[in-house]
Design an enzyme around this catalytic site. Structure first.
Site, PDB file in Angstrom:
ATOM      1  N   SER A  81      18.966   6.378  65.340  1.00 62.37           N
ATOM      2  CA  SER A  81      18.324   7.686  65.461  1.00 62.37           C
ATOM      3  C   SER A  81      16.854   7.597  65.081  1.00 62.37           C
ATOM      4  CB  SER A  81      19.037   8.704  64.568  1.00 62.37           C
ATOM      5  OG  SER A  81      18.202   9.836  64.428  1.00 62.37           O
ATOM      6  N   HIS A 140      18.913   6.965  70.060  1.00 65.07           N
ATOM      7  CA  HIS A 140      19.317   8.351  69.839  1.00 65.07           C
ATOM      8  C   HIS A 140      18.087   9.194  69.500  1.00 65.07           C
ATOM      9  CE1 HIS A 140      22.474  11.300  68.799  1.00 65.07           C
ATOM     10  NE2 HIS A 140      21.680  11.680  67.801  1.00 65.07           N
ATOM     11  N   ASP A 152      16.728  12.947  68.596  1.00 65.04           N
ATOM     12  CA  ASP A 152      17.180  14.238  68.064  1.00 65.04           C
ATOM     13  C   ASP A 152      16.145  15.331  68.284  1.00 65.04           C
ATOM     14  OD1 ASP A 152      19.768  13.672  66.706  1.00 65.04           O
ATOM     15  OD2 ASP A 152      18.548  12.235  65.602  1.00 65.04           O
ATOM     16  N   MET A 189      15.242  19.273  67.908  1.00 60.46           N
ATOM     17  CA  MET A 189      15.649  20.454  67.128  1.00 60.46           C
ATOM     18  C   MET A 189      14.672  21.597  67.375  1.00 60.46           C
ATOM     19  SD  MET A 189      16.407  18.637  63.504  1.00 60.46           S
ATOM     20  CE  MET A 189      17.326  17.107  63.381  1.00 60.46           C
ATOM     21  N   HIS A 200      19.976  13.981  72.086  1.00 63.62           N
ATOM     22  CA  HIS A 200      20.855  14.940  71.390  1.00 63.62           C
ATOM     23  C   HIS A 200      20.078  16.235  71.176  1.00 63.62           C
ATOM     24  CE1 HIS A 200      23.057  15.868  67.316  1.00 63.62           C
ATOM     25  NE2 HIS A 200      23.380  16.735  68.270  1.00 63.62           N
ATOM     26  N   MET A 243      19.678  19.699  69.844  1.00 59.97           N
ATOM     27  CA  MET A 243      20.141  20.706  68.877  1.00 59.97           C
ATOM     28  C   MET A 243      19.298  21.951  69.104  1.00 59.97           C
ATOM     29  SD  MET A 243      20.580  18.069  65.720  1.00 59.97           S
ATOM     30  CE  MET A 243      19.623  16.821  66.555  1.00 59.97           C
ATOM     31  N   MET A 262      29.846  15.332  65.255  1.00 58.09           N
ATOM     32  CA  MET A 262      28.914  15.399  64.121  1.00 58.09           C
ATOM     33  C   MET A 262      29.706  15.167  62.829  1.00 58.09           C
ATOM     34  SD  MET A 262      25.925  15.784  65.339  1.00 58.09           S
ATOM     35  CE  MET A 262      25.198  15.689  63.690  1.00 58.09           C
ATOM     36  N   ASP A 276      27.910  10.806  64.551  1.00 59.90           N
ATOM     37  CA  ASP A 276      26.514  10.991  64.120  1.00 59.90           C
ATOM     38  C   ASP A 276      26.443  11.676  62.767  1.00 59.90           C
ATOM     39  OD1 ASP A 276      23.784  11.481  63.982  1.00 59.90           O
ATOM     40  OD2 ASP A 276      23.723  12.855  65.690  1.00 59.90           O
TER      41      ASP A 276
HETATM   42  C1  DX5 Z   1      21.208  15.091  62.334  1.00 55.29           C
HETATM   43  C2  DX5 Z   1      20.928  14.208  63.518  1.00 55.29           C
HETATM   44  C3  DX5 Z   1      21.252  12.793  63.264  1.00 55.29           C
HETATM   45  C4  DX5 Z   1      20.502  12.166  62.125  1.00 55.29           C
HETATM   46  C5  DX5 Z   1      21.322  11.040  61.598  1.00 55.29           C
HETATM   47  O1  DX5 Z   1      21.113  16.396  62.697  1.00 55.29           O
HETATM   48  O2  DX5 Z   1      21.674  14.616  64.647  1.00 55.29           O
HETATM   49  O3  DX5 Z   1      21.149  12.011  64.457  1.00 55.29           O
HETATM   50  O4  DX5 Z   1      19.236  11.681  62.504  1.00 55.29           O
HETATM   51  O5  DX5 Z   1      20.729  10.549  60.458  1.00 55.29           O
HETATM   52  P1  DX5 Z   1      21.538   9.746  59.345  1.00 55.29           P
HETATM   53  O6  DX5 Z   1      22.139   8.532  60.030  1.00 55.29           O
HETATM   54  O7  DX5 Z   1      20.475   9.391  58.367  1.00 55.29           O
HETATM   55  O8  DX5 Z   1      22.586  10.654  58.793  1.00 55.29           O
HETATM   56 ZN    ZN Z   2      21.755  13.224  66.401  1.00 56.22          ZN
END
Ligand code: DX5
Ligand code: ZN
Length: 216
Positions: free
Chosen positions: A7, A32, A34, A36, A65, A67, A136, A174
């Protein structure tokens, strides 16, 4: 071999090139990303210009991903910025079947993400259409949170559902993944491990990826 999707949320955004060179040369199967929006989750990360910059340098498929609320609005933009897999939250899509069809029409693989409190059986009527399911194992929004134990049971339930329906969907997990939690979910049937903190805070991130990929 277990697939690893590091990630980028925990990467060094002041020098992404250096981290991308490490990732290109590593055992990572995909990257990956992320996204948001500050509404679906209580945090804001980055958007399309950053994903485009990553895509120009990355030699691995991008696993995006989202969010964000109503991700179906952005299917073509996500494709145009270089995503191979578009990952949407079950909780964010009123018309999930339509969104999955649209993602496939746009030429990407389609994945659905479930929050920790969303049961696996909510995917019963869509599982055959999916390329991947992301479970998740933390509440989404932040890196470096603690793994939620109940995820191991959900992985096993999802493995059963996928096998019973002969779906091609991979199981991705994840949040809070390290060698210990990674081994537990792989034993329960996970195919792909996302890892942020465990990879990027390691003294040797490439070795951390290799060690995760050797879990079986
Ligand atoms: C959280 C993200 C993850 C996050 C994982 O909302 O979707 O992908 O970056 O990070 P770690 O592996 O540090 O929990
Ligand atoms: Zn993620």
């Amino acid at each position: 071999m277990t697939q690893v999707s590091p990630s980028l949320l925990s990467a060094n955004f002041g020098n992404l090139d250096q981290d991308l060179e490490m990732l290109n040369a590593s055992d990572a199967s995909m990257l990956h990303i992320d996204v948001m929006d500050g509404v679906f989750v209580p945090n804001i990360s980055f958007g399309f210009p950053v994903i485009e910059a990553i895509a120009r340098k990355a030699e691995k498929p991008l696993d995006v991903h989202l969010m964000i609320v109503d991700p179906g609005r952005y299917v073509n933009q996500v494709r145009d910025c270089g995503a191979a897999i578009m990952n949407v939250h079950w909780e964010a899509c009123t018309h999930l079947d339509r969104v999955i069809q649209h993602i496939h029409q746009a030429g990407m693989k389609a994945a659905v993400t479930l929050n920790p409190a969303t049961p696996v059986h909510f995917l019963e009527d869509i599982i055959e259409e999916l390329d991947m399911v992301l479970l998740m194992s933390v509440n989404p929004g932040f890196a470096a949170q603690k793994f939620i134990k109940g995820t191991v049971r959900k992985v096993a339930q999802l493995r059963q559902l996928i096998d019973a329906r002969q779906s091609k969907a991979l199981i991705e997990v994840d949040g809070g993944i390290n060698l210990e939690t990674g081994a537990e979910v792989v034993a329960a049937g996970a195919d792909v491990l996302v890892a942020g903190n465990f990879v990027f805070k390691a003294s040797d991130p490439a070795a951390a990826i290799a060690n995760l990929s050797r879990l079986s």
